[in-house]
Design a protein around this motif. Structure first.
Motif, mmCIF file in Angstrom:
data_model
loop_
_atom_site.group_PDB
_atom_site.id
_atom_site.type_symbol
_atom_site.label_atom_id
_atom_site.label_comp_id
_atom_site.label_asym_id
_atom_site.label_seq_id
_atom_site.Cartn_x
_atom_site.Cartn_y
_atom_site.Cartn_z
ATOM 1 N N ASP A 162 -5.090 -12.296 1.898
ATOM 2 C CA ASP A 162 -3.743 -12.517 1.307
ATOM 3 C C ASP A 162 -2.810 -11.178 1.030
ATOM 4 O OD1 ASP A 162 -4.192 -15.194 1.814
ATOM 5 O OD2 ASP A 162 -4.297 -15.732 -0.283
ATOM 6 N N ALA A 163 -3.554 -10.446 0.196
ATOM 7 C CA ALA A 163 -3.038 -9.168 -0.209
ATOM 8 C C ALA A 163 -2.534 -8.137 1.165
ATOM 9 C CB ALA A 163 -4.075 -8.319 -1.120
ATOM 10 N N ILE A 164 -3.320 -8.176 1.943
ATOM 11 C CA ILE A 164 -2.945 -7.370 3.291
ATOM 12 C C ILE A 164 -1.825 -7.836 3.947
ATOM 13 C CG2 ILE A 164 -3.639 -6.820 5.465
ATOM 14 C CD1 ILE A 164 -6.656 -6.557 4.550
ATOM 15 N N ALA A 165 -1.866 -9.166 4.035
ATOM 16 C CA ALA A 165 -0.524 -9.780 4.648
ATOM 17 C C ALA A 165 0.730 -9.573 3.723
ATOM 18 C CB ALA A 165 -0.821 -11.380 4.648
ATOM 19 N N ASN A 166 0.743 -9.710 2.193
ATOM 20 C CA ASN A 166 1.801 -9.287 1.479
ATOM 21 C C ASN A 166 2.219 -7.828 1.898
ATOM 22 O OD1 ASN A 166 2.304 -11.867 0.265
ATOM 23 N ND2 ASN A 166 0.882 -11.319 -1.435
ATOM 24 N N LEU A 167 1.194 -6.892 1.809
ATOM 25 C CA LEU A 167 1.472 -5.327 1.830
ATOM 26 C C LEU A 167 2.233 -5.229 3.375
ATOM 27 C CD1 LEU A 167 -1.779 -4.031 0.316
ATOM 28 C CD2 LEU A 167 0.780 -3.959 -0.795
ATOM 29 N N ALA A 168 1.487 -6.008 4.447
ATOM 30 C CA ALA A 168 2.125 -5.689 5.631
ATOM 31 C C ALA A 168 3.604 -6.296 6.046
ATOM 32 C CB ALA A 168 1.133 -6.428 6.715
ATOM 33 N N ASP A 169 3.835 -7.151 5.003
ATOM 34 C CA ASP A 169 5.137 -7.755 5.016
ATOM 35 C C ASP A 169 6.182 -6.860 4.257
ATOM 36 O OD1 ASP A 169 4.591 -9.613 6.815
ATOM 37 O OD2 ASP A 169 4.139 -11.327 5.288
ATOM 38 N N GLY A 170 5.700 -5.924 3.696
ATOM 39 C CA GLY A 170 6.471 -5.057 2.664
ATOM 40 C C GLY A 170 6.659 -5.812 1.224
ATOM 41 N N LYS A 171 5.878 -6.666 0.807
ATOM 42 C CA LYS A 171 5.732 -7.526 -0.304
ATOM 43 C C LYS A 171 5.082 -6.619 -1.431
ATOM 44 C CE LYS A 171 6.456 -11.742 1.605
ATOM 45 N NZ LYS A 171 6.065 -13.127 1.782
ATOM 46 N N GLU A 172 5.465 -6.563 -2.728
ATOM 47 C CA GLU A 172 4.783 -6.012 -3.670
ATOM 48 C C GLU A 172 3.289 -6.945 -3.941
ATOM 49 O OE1 GLU A 172 4.872 -3.255 -5.297
ATOM 50 O OE2 GLU A 172 6.506 -2.682 -3.946
ATOM 51 N N LEU A 173 2.534 -6.662 -4.482
ATOM 52 C CA LEU A 173 1.368 -7.611 -4.754
ATOM 53 C C LEU A 173 1.651 -8.145 -6.342
ATOM 54 C CD1 LEU A 173 -1.827 -5.766 -3.693
ATOM 55 C CD2 LEU A 173 -0.583 -7.496 -2.638
ATOM 56 N N PRO A 174 1.042 -9.398 -6.496
ATOM 57 C CA PRO A 174 1.376 -10.184 -7.762
ATOM 58 C C PRO A 174 0.672 -9.213 -8.938
ATOM 59 C CG PRO A 174 0.674 -11.734 -6.180
ATOM 60 C CD PRO A 174 0.572 -10.397 -5.516
ATOM 61 N N GLU A 175 1.271 -9.433 -9.988
ATOM 62 C CA GLU A 175 0.721 -8.569 -11.245
ATOM 63 C C GLU A 175 -1.072 -8.617 -11.297
ATOM 64 O OE1 GLU A 175 1.616 -8.789 -16.030
ATOM 65 O OE2 GLU A 175 3.308 -8.790 -14.649
ATOM 66 N N GLY A 176 -1.267 -9.850 -11.212
ATOM 67 C CA GLY A 176 -2.680 -9.858 -11.560
ATOM 68 C C GLY A 176 -3.603 -9.105 -10.617
ATOM 69 N N TYR A 177 -3.137 -8.551 -9.461
ATOM 70 C CA TYR A 177 -3.967 -7.534 -8.555
ATOM 71 C C TYR A 177 -3.877 -6.058 -9.407
ATOM 72 C CZ TYR A 177 -3.628 -10.641 -4.716
ATOM 73 O OH TYR A 177 -3.952 -11.935 -3.716
ATOM 74 N N ASN A 178 -3.246 -6.022 -10.271
ATOM 75 C CA ASN A 178 -3.149 -4.599 -10.908
ATOM 76 C C ASN A 178 -3.007 -3.362 -9.996
ATOM 77 O OD1 ASN A 178 -3.634 -5.648 -13.535
ATOM 78 N ND2 ASN A 178 -5.769 -5.853 -13.087
ATOM 79 N N ASP A 179 -2.129 -3.533 -8.980
ATOM 80 C CA ASP A 179 -1.947 -2.767 -7.951
ATOM 81 C C ASP A 179 -1.393 -1.259 -8.495
ATOM 82 O OD1 ASP A 179 -1.750 -1.178 -5.307
ATOM 83 O OD2 ASP A 179 0.406 -2.513 -5.040
ATOM 84 N N ARG A 180 -1.933 -0.285 -8.129
ATOM 85 C CA ARG A 180 -1.386 0.954 -8.821
ATOM 86 C C ARG A 180 -1.542 2.269 -8.010
ATOM 87 N NH1 ARG A 180 -5.320 4.358 -11.742
ATOM 88 N NH2 ARG A 180 -7.341 3.530 -11.540
ATOM 89 N N ILE A 181 -0.963 3.221 -8.256
ATOM 90 C CA ILE A 181 -1.181 4.586 -7.197
ATOM 91 C C ILE A 181 -2.179 5.251 -8.099
ATOM 92 C CG2 ILE A 181 -0.095 6.825 -6.353
ATOM 93 C CD1 ILE A 181 2.607 5.259 -6.390
ATOM 94 N N LEU A 182 -3.431 5.977 -7.349
ATOM 95 C CA LEU A 182 -4.357 6.651 -7.928
ATOM 96 C C LEU A 182 -3.876 7.948 -8.294
ATOM 97 C CD1 LEU A 182 -7.381 5.313 -5.662
ATOM 98 C CD2 LEU A 182 -6.822 4.687 -8.291
ATOM 99 N N GLU A 183 -4.128 8.579 -9.334
ATOM 100 C CA GLU A 183 -3.720 9.782 -9.777
ATOM 101 C C GLU A 183 -4.730 11.039 -9.773
ATOM 102 O OE1 GLU A 183 -1.693 9.080 -13.359
ATOM 103 O OE2 GLU A 183 -0.047 8.061 -12.222
ATOM 104 N N LYS A 184 -5.979 10.634 -9.303
ATOM 105 C CA LYS A 184 -6.996 11.964 -9.570
ATOM 106 C C LYS A 184 -7.754 12.115 -8.235
ATOM 107 C CE LYS A 184 -8.447 10.367 -14.296
ATOM 108 N NZ LYS A 184 -9.645 9.848 -15.205
ATOM 109 N N GLU A 185 -7.808 13.404 -8.171
ATOM 110 C CA GLU A 185 -8.505 13.830 -6.735
ATOM 111 C C GLU A 185 -9.769 13.084 -6.409
ATOM 112 O OE1 GLU A 185 -7.608 16.183 -4.708
ATOM 113 O OE2 GLU A 185 -5.964 16.940 -5.771
ATOM 114 N N PRO A 186 -10.244 12.703 -5.344
ATOM 115 C CA PRO A 186 -9.273 12.825 -4.190
ATOM 116 C C PRO A 186 -8.301 11.956 -3.484
ATOM 117 C CG PRO A 186 -11.448 12.201 -3.645
ATOM 118 C CD PRO A 186 -11.607 12.389 -5.128
ATOM 119 N N TRP A 187 -8.245 11.132 -4.546
ATOM 120 C CA TRP A 187 -7.447 9.871 -4.281
ATOM 121 C C TRP A 187 -5.781 10.077 -4.529
ATOM 122 C CZ3 TRP A 187 -10.300 7.094 -1.276
ATOM 123 C CH2 TRP A 187 -11.898 6.936 -1.648
#
Length: 100
Positions: free
Chosen positions: A32-57
């Protein structure tokens, strides 16, 4: 999708010691998350989607399926695509090495 991602998706229960029900729930959540992302949608808040900030990520994104089951992906903005990198846990993510 990257080969390690597919391999881990195929072996979720075994790799992360999940019950059959939790494995099925995790797969459904990831798909379901892949489908949302592929459609350009943001994930619901419960997924805690975030950009990683530490090497190597740095620049990769991650979201939670369960409290210690994470999906790492990368947004290829100029092509409006996403690359599913791996399914992991906090310990592996902290080590910073992609699993085989």
């Amino acid at each position: 999708m990257e080969k390690p991602f597919i391999k881990r998706m195929d072996n979720l229960g075994k790799l992360f010691h999940l019950s059959n029900a939790d494995t099925a729930d995790a797969r459904e959540t990831i798909i379901d998350a892949i489908a949302n992302l592929a459609d350009g949608k943001e994930l619901p808040e419960g997924y805690n989607d975030r950009i990683l900030e530490k090497e190597p990520w740095i620049g990769y994104h991650e979201f939670h399926v369960f409290s210690d089951l994470l999906v790492v992906y990368y947004k290829v903005d100029r092509k409006n695509r996403i690359r599913m990198i791996t399914i992991t846990d906090h310990e592996e993510l902290t080590i910073g090495k992609l699993p085989d």
